[in-house]
Structures are given as C-alpha cells and as structure tokens.
Motif scaffolding. Structure first.
Motif, short mmCIF file in Angstrom:
data_model
loop_
_atom_site.label_atom_id
_atom_site.label_comp_id
_atom_site.label_asym_id
_atom_site.label_seq_id
_atom_site.Cartn_x
_atom_site.Cartn_y
_atom_site.Cartn_z
N PRO A 105 -34.53 110.47 22.57
CA PRO A 105 -33.35 110.29 24.00
C PRO A 105 -33.76 109.89 25.17
CG PRO A 105 -33.48 112.53 23.39
CD PRO A 105 -34.68 112.03 22.29
N GLN A 106 -34.73 110.29 24.87
CA GLN A 106 -36.15 109.79 26.53
C GLN A 106 -36.42 108.55 26.39
OE1 GLN A 106 -37.14 112.29 24.26
NE2 GLN A 106 -39.13 112.26 24.46
N LEU A 107 -36.74 107.72 25.64
CA LEU A 107 -37.50 106.53 25.62
C LEU A 107 -36.29 105.41 25.29
CD1 LEU A 107 -40.52 107.11 23.31
CD2 LEU A 107 -40.38 107.08 25.59
N THR A 108 -36.66 104.30 26.12
CA THR A 108 -35.25 103.10 26.02
C THR A 108 -35.48 102.80 23.96
OG1 THR A 108 -37.42 101.23 26.30
CG2 THR A 108 -35.19 102.14 27.81
N LEU A 109 -34.49 101.90 23.06
CA LEU A 109 -34.65 101.36 22.60
C LEU A 109 -35.83 101.21 22.05
CD1 LEU A 109 -31.38 100.19 21.39
CD2 LEU A 109 -32.05 102.28 21.23
N LEU A 110 -36.53 99.61 23.39
CA LEU A 110 -37.66 99.18 22.78
C LEU A 110 -38.88 99.84 22.93
CD1 LEU A 110 -38.95 96.49 22.80
CD2 LEU A 110 -39.31 96.25 25.57
N GLU A 111 -39.22 101.24 23.51
CA GLU A 111 -39.83 101.45 23.17
C GLU A 111 -39.88 102.88 21.98
OE1 GLU A 111 -40.19 102.73 28.07
OE2 GLU A 111 -38.73 103.87 27.27
#
Length: 223
Positions: free
Chosen positions: A94-100
């Motif tokens: 949850p703490q990362l973007t979709l790309l990450e």
C-alpha cells in the motif's frame, strides 16, 4: 517442454494424499485451467509447480532443471525469472505506487544497468492493460480490478515463460472477472507466456485450451 510434474504426491502427516501421483506437462504458449472442488489441492499443486511448496515425492522440472538439484539462490533466481505469479488477492504494497509495485521483482537486476529498460517495459505493460493514467496512484486510490491488473503486470515484468494464476478472478465482480480472463488469454499470446490458472469459474476455464479436474488427489484432463 517448459515444465513437467512427474508422479507428484503431497501428504500432510499420515493422512490421505492431497495429490496422488500427479503428472502434468506444460509446453510453450499453453493455456491450462485446473478446476475442482474447494480443498481438492488445486492451490497446493500450483504452489509445487511454482516452487513455493515441495512435494512429498515426485519430480518437478522447470526449464529443463530438476528443482531438487538447485540450491536456495538458484531456486530463487529461477522462480523470479522463469515464473510469474498472480494470486486471488493482489498483494500490492500500500505504501508504493502501482508502478513501484510492478517494478519490485526487478530489484535484483538493478545493479546490472537494467533500470531504464525495465521502467520502459513497465510503462508499456501498464498502458497495455489500461493503467497508464494510474501508474503514480497508490493501491488505496484505485479499484480492486485495477489492483488485480497491476498484479498481472507485476507478474509479467521479468518476461517469465510460465504465468501461474491462483483464483485470479475470485475477488472480482462478474464484469471485471470476465475482462481479466480475456486479458490473461490475450497476454498469453502477446507475451508468449504459458498460462496455468486454478479456478472455480467454469467461464474462465472454458476459455483455456486445456482443462483439468483435480478430485480425490487425481488430475484428469477433461478438455
């Protein structure tokens, strides 16, 4: 041949085998559905095929290699580059973007100067599945269907030869489930990746070239 299970048996304690002398051959660009009642061992079979679990007996061959002969590092490398996984729950951080999230499996290769090509591949794949405008959003800002499509892209980012999907539509409504099934079949052809899906959905299974039923520990081909 991409993968082969030979006489795979899986027992827990002294009970009846969950899997009993299972044989399965997977070739390039296959689309395979494994169906069966809850508790029949479908996920166990998929986890053994993906080296997330070990059989009690039998042989697992991936990319011509007997997985029993591999050390932990070799097995991790094979798992990361030969197979891709899609689960019922997307398991995005949850703490990362979709790309990450998509780029997470590429981290071991970053030191080899692959950052830019992998970023380009991630962007192209996300555009392919209709997520080009959501790449920098966090999972909590997107729908369950969008998160699951992100999980599919993450599974494909390292160009695996074998894509394993465990009830990938189980958390989706009928409309999104149908769209994801179509998308997986299209990506099977476009990315030249064999697809093995464990599913309760006969609609999804019907779209696969081969259908197997797992029941009472035995695997039977029905299509």
């Amino acid at each position: 041949m991409l993968a082969q299970l030979h006489s795979i048996t899986k027992k827990y304690d002294q009970g009846k085998p969950v899997l009993d002398s299972i044989d399965l051959l997977i070739t390039e660009n296959d689309t395979i559905a494994i169906t069966g009642p809850s508790g029949s061992g479908k996920s166990t079979l998929l986890n053994i095929l993906g080296t997330l679990d070990q059989p009690s007996s039998g042989q697992v061959l991936l990319d011509g290699k007997d997985v029993k002969t591999l050390d932990r590092k070799q097995l991790a490398e094979l798992r990361n580059h030969f197979t891709g996984f899609v689960f019922q729950q997307h398991h995005l951080l949850p703490q990362l973007t979709l790309l990450e999230n998509v780029l997470l499996p590429t981290l071991p290769g970053r030191k080899n100067g692959k950052e830019k090509p992998m970023l380009e591949r991630a962007s192209l794949l996300m555009e392919r599945v209709g997520l080009q405008d959501l790449m920098h959003k966090f999972p909590g800002q997107t729908s369950v269907g969008e998160c699951q499509r992100t999980a599919v892209v993450r599974a494909l980012i390292n160009r695996p030869a074998l894509l394993l999907a465990d009830e990938p539509t189980g958390s989706l409504d009928n409309d999104n489930a149908e769209k994801l099934g179509v998308l997986l079949r299209e990506l099977n052809k476009e990315q030249h990746v064999a697809l093995v899906v464990v599913t309760h959905s006969m609609e999804m299974a019907a779209g696969m070239e081969k259908i197997y039923k797992l029941h009472s520990g035995k695997l039977e081909r029905i299509k």
